[in-house]
Design an enzyme around this catalytic site. Structure first.
Site, short mmCIF file in Angstrom:
data_model
loop_
_atom_site.label_atom_id
_atom_site.label_comp_id
_atom_site.label_asym_id
_atom_site.label_seq_id
_atom_site.Cartn_x
_atom_site.Cartn_y
_atom_site.Cartn_z
N GLY A 13 -10.78 3.92 0.01
CA GLY A 13 -11.89 5.18 0.34
C GLY A 13 -13.17 3.98 0.77
O GLY A 13 -13.60 5.30 1.18
N ASP A 53 -2.58 8.54 -3.27
CA ASP A 53 -4.19 8.57 -3.50
C ASP A 53 -3.90 9.82 -2.46
O ASP A 53 -2.90 9.80 -0.87
CB ASP A 53 -4.59 7.41 -3.00
N CYS A 88 -13.31 -28.00 8.90
CA CYS A 88 -11.85 -27.07 9.01
C CYS A 88 -10.94 -28.00 8.75
O CYS A 88 -10.89 -28.70 9.52
CB CYS A 88 -11.35 -25.98 9.84
N CYS A 132 -7.49 -26.62 9.20
CA CYS A 132 -5.98 -26.44 9.38
C CYS A 132 -5.62 -26.33 10.39
O CYS A 132 -6.43 -27.40 10.99
CB CYS A 132 -6.52 -24.78 9.70
N GLY A 168 0.34 4.15 1.60
CA GLY A 168 0.79 4.48 2.61
C GLY A 168 -0.42 6.00 2.62
O GLY A 168 -0.92 6.81 3.79
N GLY A 169 -1.37 6.25 1.69
CA GLY A 169 -2.54 7.27 1.40
C GLY A 169 -3.13 6.79 2.71
O GLY A 169 -3.99 8.08 3.13
N PHE A 170 -3.83 5.27 3.22
CA PHE A 170 -4.96 4.78 3.66
C PHE A 170 -4.00 5.42 5.43
O PHE A 170 -5.54 5.28 6.19
CB PHE A 170 -5.16 3.58 3.42
N HIS A 218 -7.13 -19.85 11.95
CA HIS A 218 -7.65 -20.29 11.40
C HIS A 218 -8.68 -19.25 11.22
O HIS A 218 -9.12 -19.87 9.69
CB HIS A 218 -8.66 -20.91 12.49
N ASP A 233 1.23 -1.17 0.10
CA ASP A 233 -0.17 -0.31 -0.12
C ASP A 233 0.67 1.11 0.32
O ASP A 233 2.12 0.71 0.52
CB ASP A 233 -1.40 -0.10 1.26
N GLN A 290 -10.96 7.15 -6.08
CA GLN A 290 -11.31 7.66 -4.64
C GLN A 290 -13.04 7.82 -5.07
O GLN A 290 -13.30 7.17 -6.31
CB GLN A 290 -10.43 8.56 -4.15
N CYS A 292 -7.35 -26.44 13.83
CA CYS A 292 -8.40 -27.30 14.05
C CYS A 292 -7.97 -28.68 14.24
O CYS A 292 -8.51 -29.42 15.05
CB CYS A 292 -9.89 -27.50 12.85
N ASP A 298 -8.20 -6.66 0.29
CA ASP A 298 -7.40 -7.69 1.59
C ASP A 298 -8.36 -6.54 3.27
O ASP A 298 -9.02 -6.00 3.15
CB ASP A 298 -5.84 -6.41 1.61
#
Lengths: 350, 350
Positions: A211, A142, A299, A301, A90-92, A330, A88, A184, A304, A261
């Protein structure tokens, strides 16, 4: 670079080629902000079979510093994860108080929360940072207006984001690194349309819808995504940033989104909210105290296969880090499996 | 039950038979107080090849409760660890303020720090607790005087510990569970001798030297151990509780000790003190910032095979739990390897 191989309505399965191999879309990326997940790391990602993760280039540039990541030969070698890594821009981070950021026409002033130093991040600088980190997919720099901003502020963000996108393209030199453009537009149909069109018109390898998932009600999030989507070319990968819950991912894949994400599954796990094939459970509840069954009987995993609800609840109640790891493992495994199942369904129907 | 197979001077290699298999002595037990290690768990123990761990029966009886562990079928099934598990009796918790304990002739009053309830623990109750938990090796309930007590208090502790040892034997019914007696005596030669003799004269499967590593200088610790040791039969396993550092373990094995437990390697790891074949290193130091070599080039643990000092230092500096786990994993692996090397040396010389 991106090829659609199967479609079912708006949903599609594609292949995205990166320098760390070809990844099948749609996919979900766990968040490894600082080149590590919260309570879990590369070992768990490998065991789960995670194909892609996302790190935060701005935060990594602060700590451990670009010098350290460059010395390691890039983020993959640094954290020993050999699959796809997005960064990312960094704008966030403007949404986080600890970075006391200020947006101006040319970029964003950030305070490094670790050592209090000040940094002016421009599209050019963001590209330098992401190229040094050597992620497989970088995103354009952004301007994100916070939820609750007035329309003027969202308009300004769209304008700056477009200018910065062009600058990002100009300064992006590493042709082996893919570059996605971020659109955006807040929660206004017309602005979402305009921004998606603007960004889609530029020579990006994919288009992100940024956004969203910043505190708005679900209907506003879907308004934003649905307003942008028709203006992103079908042959480009579409990435909704910061989403999300299992339900949102199912819904958005059906709309034609390819990439996600979110910290949602990991944060939920830490608080004892466990995803299962029968729906969410709140592990800390008394009714699981003596429950010797796994979190999810269906599951496969590591968590589990090896531990009972009773034991994991014990670790959860005493906030033991090993329990945080097992629960997070999990929930991330659940997300990977969910997407596998959706893909199977798409392939069957198409 | 215990057989010495090789000797070199006072050092010896033996076999201790428990219901979870035969373990070679000497051995070192990582501390899993609450049926889990700090930042690591059964998965790491298995990967490292840990043969035995120690849990705290009193704390487990408070949280998650005996009901929970009984329902699971004992601690092994509860935490999914199939090797040897010792339990401590809880006597040591008198040293922790949060348990606001008070020793009297018949036992110890403890406050449960989780729910503030009061509990009177007697030797009988301690045996019930440890038998319900189903550890492989239980220890007798003891009275430990804090470091700095006057001689009268240490004398009283020796007297009570002896009485409680006899009571422990009386109420210990599970013949598949081994029972070690704990000796006390503070830092007085005569009291250590008396207590070791008393406990050794009773029908225990092994003898522990308790009440050391509680804040005293090294020379006092060795005085205590060396004063007790000649009075423990050679054919019984000898356990020094709460020790310790690599140096102390090397030294004490040469004196004839067979069994150790300590939080020292794990706590050190959390603070960035890393054991290596070349001595301790302080990982957080600036000089490791760009160091791409593993923590220890000669180490074959998971952490060393997969991560650099530079990356682990990054995780350490930001206090990331995954880093805590990786560092702890390494230090415990180091202890296991240290003991392996000592055994090789004993076998060679004998």
């Amino acid at each position: 670079m991106f090829k659609i191989i199967t479609e079912d309505g708006n949903a599609r399965i594609g292949k995205l080629k990166t320098r760390h191999g070809t990844i099948e879309t749609p996919f979900f990326m766990p968040v490894a902000t600082r080149a590590v997940g919260k309570y879990i790391g590369s070992e768990d990602y490998k065991k789960i079979g995670v194909d892609a993760i996302i790190s935060n280039s701005l935060i990594l540039s602060f700590n451990p510093s670009l010098e350290v990541i460059k010395k390691a030969g890039g983020i993959h070698k640094f954290m020993n994860f050999n699959k796809v890594i997005f960064t990312d821009c960094g704008g966030f981070q403007v949404s986080r108080d600890s970075f006391s950021s200020k947006q101006v026409e040319k970029g964003i002033y950030f305070k490094n929360p670790y050592d209090k130093s000040n940094h002016f991040i421009t599209p050019k600088r963001s590209m330098e940072i992401q190229q040094t980190i050597k992620s497989d997919v970088a995103v354009s720099f952004d301007d994100m207006a916070p939820y609750g901003s007035n329309k003027k502020r969202f308009e300004k963000a769209v304008e700056r984001t477009h200018n910065w996108a062009k600058e990002s393209l100009k300064y992006h030199k590493d042709k082996k690194q893919l570059l996605f453009g971020i659109s955006q537009g807040g929660f206004h149909k017309d602005l979402r349309k305009k921004s998606a069109r603007d960004i889609n018109s530029l020579d990006f390898d994919g288009v992100a819808i940024g956004g969203v998932a910043i505190g708005e009600p679900k209907n506003e999030m879907y308004l934003a995504v649905k307003s942008a989507l028709p203006h992103i070319s079908k042959n480009k990968p579409r990435y909704v940033m910061g989403v999300g819950s299992p339900q949102d991912i199912v819904e958005m894949i059906s709309l034609g989104i390819d990439c996600f994400d979110s910290i949602f599954p990991a944060r939920g796990a830490r608080h004892g909210t466990i995803f299962t094939s029968k729906g969410k459970i709140a592990l800390n509840k008394g009714k699981y105290k003596l429950d010797l069954s796994p979190l999810d009987k269906e599951c496969c995993c590591y968590t589990c296969k090896n531990y009972s609800k009773s034991y994991l609840r014990h670790l959860s109640k005493i906030n033991e880090p090993e329990g945080m790891r097992l629960k997070t493992h999990h929930n991330i495994h659940f997300m990977m499996n969910l997407i596998k199942d959706i893909k199977k369904a798409i392939k069957k129907k198409s």
